[in-house]
Motif scaffolding. Structure first.
Motif: not given
Length: 311
Positions: A8-9, A11-13, A15-16, A74, A129
């Motif tokens: 999830w981390l 994916r967070l990076a 997404f940002l 990304s 990110a």
């Protein structure tokens, strides 16, 4: 480096960077296609003087290009982190210009505060990110400055390993940069279970080396959350291993020794786990053996260690 599927981390990076890329691209296209509409849509822009469609479009192109680069990054942020940095560079310098203007009185603090979310926010999100990925060591080594890479990579390794890396770094013809692009291929794991993946790597590595390179291989297994006691059992060979680990270990060993057993073992892995898992085990086993083989070719490893291996 990224091993296994993104969490999830990760994916967070991703997404940002994706969100900033979309913002920059759409914002740039707005400026390029409708420059005068953009001029009246941003209240603080009017205070800078009369509109100039050419200059507005120039800035819009810069935004759009940054957006394209960030969207490209990304898609595979762990390998394309340097593209994300490049995409955020102009955006961050644009933000620095705004800070300079308010610091010398060219624009008022009220205008700066109104502009700050849209000007400073996007590049900061990209750097957040990248910070997440760097802090977790989830990025490919390609692009990291040579001195920093060597400092981190040689911090706690055997002397022969240090010499090996220093020789790669000193070789002419951009050998070091090519080497850092090669390294992630030996660590590619997406579908394969970690314990099978690293068992195959160890089986292949132990054919070529039972010293420092084997320890490095074992340490990567620990990074990928393979239990320490399991890794230490691999140092003793395939005997007395659970059936699944023994299968993967022997598969890696067979690949490294060019044994015909690789066909049967690979077929068994494919029947039980699928073609993708077979591919990932085969690619890693084939590539990982190149490290100790290269050290032997350089005369840095003449014989296997007689000391029992353990991590």
């Amino acid at each position: 480096m990224l091993i296994g599927k993104p969490d999830w981390l990760d994916r967070l990076a991703q997404f940002l960077v994706l969100a900033v890329g979309l913002f920059a691209l759409l914002f740039g296209l707005f400026m390029i296609i409708w420059p005068l509409d953009w001029y009246v849509a941003i209240p603080t822009v009017i205070t800078t003087g009369p509109p100039n469609k050419h200059f507005i479009r120039d800035i819009g192109i810069a935004y759009a290009v940054c957006g394209f680069i960030l969207l490209y990054a990304s898609w595979n942020i762990h390998l394309r982190w340097l593209a994300a940095f490049a995409g955020a560079l102009w955006l961050s310098l644009h933000g620095v210009l705004h800070i300079y203007e308010v610091s010398v009185g060219i624009c008022s603090p009220d205008v700066f505060i109104a502009d700050a979310p849209g000007v400073l926010g996007p590049p900061l999100l990209v750097f957040v990110a990248l910070g997440i990925l760097f802090a977790r060591q989830r990025i490919a080594p390609a692009g990291i400055p040579r001195s920093l890479f060597l400092k981190v990579a040689t911090a706690k390794i055997d002397e022969s390993e240090k010499q090996y890396l220093y020789e790669v770094a000193a070789a002419p013809g951009h050998a070091f940069e090519k080497f850092t692009h090669f390294m992630p291929a030996s660590m590619h794991r997406h579908e394969a279970p970690a314990i099978l993946f690293h068992a195959a790597r160890m089986g292949a590595n132990m054919v070529e080396d039972c010293g420092p390179c084997a320890i490095t291989c074992a340490n990567w297994a620990l990074v990928d959350n393979v239990p320490r006691e399991t890794v230490n059992r691999w140092f003793k060979g395939a005997d007395n291993l659970p059936e699944d680990q023994a299968l993967a270990y022997k598969f890696g060993h067979a690949i490294a020794t060019q044994s015909v057993d690789a066909f049967e073992l690979g077929d068994r892995i494919e029947a039980e786990y699928g073609r993708t898992v077979r591919f990932e085990l085969a690619m890693s086993a084939a590539i990982v053996r190149s490290y100790p083989a290269m050290k032997r070719g350089l005369g840095l490893t003449k014989a296997c260690s007689l000391t029992p291996l353990e991590v």
